[in-house]
Design an enzyme around this catalytic site. Structure first.
Site, short mmCIF file in Angstrom:
data_model
loop_
_atom_site.label_atom_id
_atom_site.label_comp_id
_atom_site.label_asym_id
_atom_site.label_seq_id
_atom_site.Cartn_x
_atom_site.Cartn_y
_atom_site.Cartn_z
N SER C 59 0.80 -1.23 0.00
CA SER C 59 0.00 0.00 0.00
C SER C 59 0.83 1.27 0.00
O SER C 59 0.29 2.36 -0.21
CB SER C 59 -0.92 0.03 1.22
OG SER C 59 -1.88 -1.00 1.14
N LYS C 62 0.42 3.38 -2.88
CA LYS C 62 -0.78 4.20 -3.07
C LYS C 62 -0.48 5.70 -3.16
O LYS C 62 -0.94 6.36 -4.10
CB LYS C 62 -1.82 3.90 -1.99
CG LYS C 62 -2.51 2.55 -2.22
CD LYS C 62 -3.34 2.09 -1.02
CE LYS C 62 -3.97 0.73 -1.32
NZ LYS C 62 -4.45 0.04 -0.14
N TYR C 188 -2.48 -2.73 -10.75
CA TYR C 188 -2.55 -2.56 -9.30
C TYR C 188 -1.71 -3.62 -8.58
O TYR C 188 -0.92 -3.30 -7.69
CB TYR C 188 -4.02 -2.63 -8.86
CG TYR C 188 -4.23 -2.58 -7.37
CD1 TYR C 188 -4.19 -1.36 -6.69
CD2 TYR C 188 -4.45 -3.74 -6.63
CE1 TYR C 188 -4.37 -1.31 -5.31
CE2 TYR C 188 -4.64 -3.70 -5.25
CZ TYR C 188 -4.60 -2.48 -4.60
OH TYR C 188 -4.78 -2.43 -3.25
N TYR C 240 -4.70 3.15 7.50
CA TYR C 240 -5.96 2.42 7.52
C TYR C 240 -6.88 2.98 8.62
O TYR C 240 -6.85 4.18 8.89
CB TYR C 240 -5.71 0.90 7.70
CG TYR C 240 -4.67 0.34 6.77
CD1 TYR C 240 -4.76 0.54 5.38
CD2 TYR C 240 -3.60 -0.41 7.24
CE1 TYR C 240 -3.82 0.00 4.52
CE2 TYR C 240 -2.67 -0.96 6.38
CZ TYR C 240 -2.77 -0.75 5.03
OH TYR C 240 -1.85 -1.28 4.19
N VAL C 258 1.12 -3.81 3.90
CA VAL C 258 1.06 -5.10 4.59
C VAL C 258 2.33 -5.92 4.41
O VAL C 258 2.47 -6.98 5.01
CB VAL C 258 -0.18 -5.94 4.17
CG1 VAL C 258 -1.45 -5.27 4.64
CG2 VAL C 258 -0.19 -6.19 2.68
#
Lengths: 304, 304, 304, 304
Positions: C59, C62, C188, C240, C258
């Site tokens: 992530s 992102k 992705y 998160y 993660v």
């Protein structure tokens, strides 16, 4: 098998589940009890097991006050305050009230939010007059003039009923409730605390089974259309979020209460009531549901 | 551009949005107002536009009572009653309280449910003593001994605050609130109805900007750790479900109230307050937000 | 305390939490590792603990593809596809996409649904060209030309990524995604599987800390406005549904993955990266978060 | 009134609602059509209005594949994949799949998610064999060997069915679906695209009305227990989130499809089918529902 045999066969299920304890007074019930009463159209009531125990009807009052509200105000006004759809949520869930959709009202009159809304639609100059009207209506349906409120349970519910209180204030905020919130709640707690036994409930169910007619006088107590509405809503929403499972296995309009009772209508044939106070997680009587499954199968009663 | 020019440039935005009307008294505000006050560490307060209008601080009381609760009970107890996470939901949403997760408590102290929980953690023998303590604390922070409650707004909120009442009873039911629900709500309605002007709020924000110290005496009024907690929660949750957008465009810890005020902290530098009572759909002052965007950009104040 | 001492003090936290296993390849990581790298503006990178282990950034890609999408398409188009608000929900939650509100789009680009939408906004004639552009951008930011994809992890994610696939098809259905869904997902999964070490990530974070400038050449790689957007969204949404707690305790724009990494920006001062693959229930590195808390407190880095 | 008169009286309702357009091929239907067919146990089928129009059965395939899955795998396995509870949500809602509760599976087999799960439980070595088995079963129930798939509708659904695709991948992720997702979806799109007319559907409904027996040979095609399950689930969940309202007003187990058909069972008496392709917002045929209300009232058919 006869009723006694069916009760005996299901006695073991009284060991499962737990007596309701979120209303302190209810936790005093004896979890070993199991009883059933059957009132056929045109016959005497028969019973088996623990048939003479009094318990508070709790949510079983919901279809009864719905009938009164429909008699007092008519279908249009009543269903402007509540819907007719099952929710898939537990009986005291609040979140769906916040859902934006074509209407903003409780989904049906068999969940707490809906029954609180219905409680605001009972006519009467005071709460005293309203509860007296409710009691008299239930006395007439059950053919028992001794029906009354269990004051200990009523006060216990009133003291601890903060989730219902939350719902009622929410309903007030979104414009569903007219009148004083605490007074409406008080009436709600009172009719939940009405005491009856399974003979009484079987008698009431028989009126709904026999097209709304008094079994002795044949007088129409409840018009056919209202009978149909109430039987339908008990089928789709009467057993909380277990209504679908129950409909598959029993297939009869029914309403349970956390006091341990279930009132069941066999349209055109009979009224049934069972009592066993240990409840499953959804709030339904464990042994009561099992016994009704057996009765439905044994006598082939499912409406489907 | 100086403050006056920035106010003038954003004056047109006062035509957008609407003055809050769900609390009837609030609907009397003049939507054309726009003002700003700036209190730099170690300097006099300067202001532009409509700077002397008194308005109720509403949700701007939330970070202030959070500070008091942290002083009265400490971090551990306070955050056993509320979380620290933004929700993405509107400030008076109830549904998340029903969500089953590792905790069951309001997500943060900047939404109504959280602030009601925090209101139950203000020490005092009676509501009178509690509100007097809150007023004195705000008087000290704002350096204004005339801070008091607007009784008309308070009574208006108390009369119509049924959604807050619903939340409070829900919180009582899930064990978050100790004490009498109506008394806790009463305190909540009172501190929401505290009246201030933007000079007062800029003074309060300055204390949070200057490491919790009184700008005159250098006395530590708020310990550093509490300053950090409150500034952080204002950043992530202070502008309701518009906090993310606001953080991108302004980038400063801020708390808005539906009375039309916004209190903003520029860590290490200054306190800012704006007032413009016409609100957007999320409940934030339209022109106030626009003015803060301009100020942040003009003076390069974003913390990011 | 220096970095080595801080690493040693937090080493014990590597025993808590669990290495991610829903992507089978990730479960092979060594849970005992802990490392940190710090890249101050204008200085050499320093590191302590396990600093040379390569892991997939997951992530942490992102914010990086968000920067590219903002460079490729501009703010208006990008934020027509995703919002800027934190959600309070877990990173792979789908339900909010179904919520009816003023927009129907992922709430922010730091949750999976949002990052999938952003992945559809990377320019390039083919996925090959797109991933090559992403890799080159990350190589430039990290000053490491060896940055590449871990093919085993990529294929593992592609094989098991059905929840992401569900989200992508949902986004296609509501009109957020243009182009072929499987191709967008493939991109992705590829950028999630980019491999780096903490030195690389500290270098990237330093660019965001130093106003978007290359620390060697002072060339503006990322315009100031985009730096501000990305730092803000990392603060409000980067950890998160633990972002609020993290903001209180660390107070720095950060993004976790993660794979066990966290990339942290200290605006105006430095970039930091930590690595420790055992995660808490929300998906953040347990020891990594603890170490960042200590670093933030020790050097007084919180932006609040 | 006879059937022709009832059709004429409800003809005006064909002006309300809209033909489904989210599956492009469906938008070609003629919204002025209205027809009904009635198949009494032991009698010939009679029809009125537009009775010979072929349309795709869409969701009416749901109870039929449920029967097959129950025949192929038995009750226990089938209901380990789907529940039996109504949801209160629209037929293609995904959010409840994410709800944490005692089970994590689609609430019932009459919503899309549930029917996709059921589609994975049809036996056969290939999709060709599976769809051939489904077609043969429906040919037998309808006594019409010409039943086949409308290829244009099938391809249209397959091309545009991204919300169903999202659900299927979600179900794969939570372990409900075994086998290849796209293949299961393909079978789902195929059986939704099976073409029939109301004579066919009335014939099928008659088998469910007459205890599962072939009306000509008296052969048991569907065991009694399965008939009861399917009739029950059609009652509680068959009309999407309008099932409760429909149960009150019609009171008969029914399943609607967005192609404009409704299949209705009158237990012990007859099968009924109506067709009128303009739908209300919930996805049910407007004129079809109205016509069924009239038929139920005129002939006193409600099961309650």
């Amino acid at each position: 098998m006869n009723l006694n045999e069916l009760v005996n066969r299901n006695k073991e299920y009284t060991k499962h589940g737990n007596v309701a304890n979120y209303i302190p007074e209810l936790s005093k019930a004896n979890p070993n009890c199991l009883g059933v009463a059957v009132a056929k159209c045109g016959e005497s009531v028969i019973a088996a097991g623990d048939s003479n125990i009094k318990f508070t009807i709790q949510s079983i009052s919901k279809p009864l006050i719905l009938i009164m509200a429909l008699l007092d105000y008519g279908e249009e006004i009543v269903f402007s305050k509540v819907g007719k759809e099952p929710t898939g949520d537990s009986f005291n869930s609040i979140r769906r009230l916040e859902t934006i959709n074509e209407f903003t009202k409780p989904y049906n009159p068999m969940i707490n939010a809906g029954a609180i809304a219905i409680s605001s639609l009972i006519k009467g100059k005071s709460n005293n007059e309203k509860i007296e009207r409710i009691l008299n209506f239930i006395r007439k349906l059950s053919n028992n003039n001794d029906i009354k409120i269990n004051m200990d349970v009523y006060l216990s519910e009133k003291r601890t009923g903060n989730k219902n209180r939350a719902m009622a204030y929410f309903l007030k905020d979104i414009g569903i409730l007219e009148g004083d919130v605490e007074e409406i709640l008080d009436l709600y707690f009172m009719h939940c605390s009405i005491e009856a036994d399974i003979i009484d409930l079987a008698n009431i169910a028989r009126v709904l089974a026999c097209a709304g007619k008094d079994p002795l006088t044949n007088e129409v107590i409840i018009p056919r259309r209202i009978v149909q509405i109430v039987n339908t809503l008990m089928t789709t929403c009467g057993m909380y979020d277990e209504s679908g499972e129950f409909a598959v296995n029993v297939g009869l309009p029914s309403k349970s209460g956390v006091g341990g009772g279930i009132m069941t209508v066999v349209p055109g044939k009979m009224g049934i009531a069972v009592y066993a106070p240990a409840l499953d997680k959804k709030g339904n009587s464990v042994a009561g549901v099992k016994l009704l499954e057996d009765i439905s199968n044994e006598y082939n009663l499912s409406i489907y």
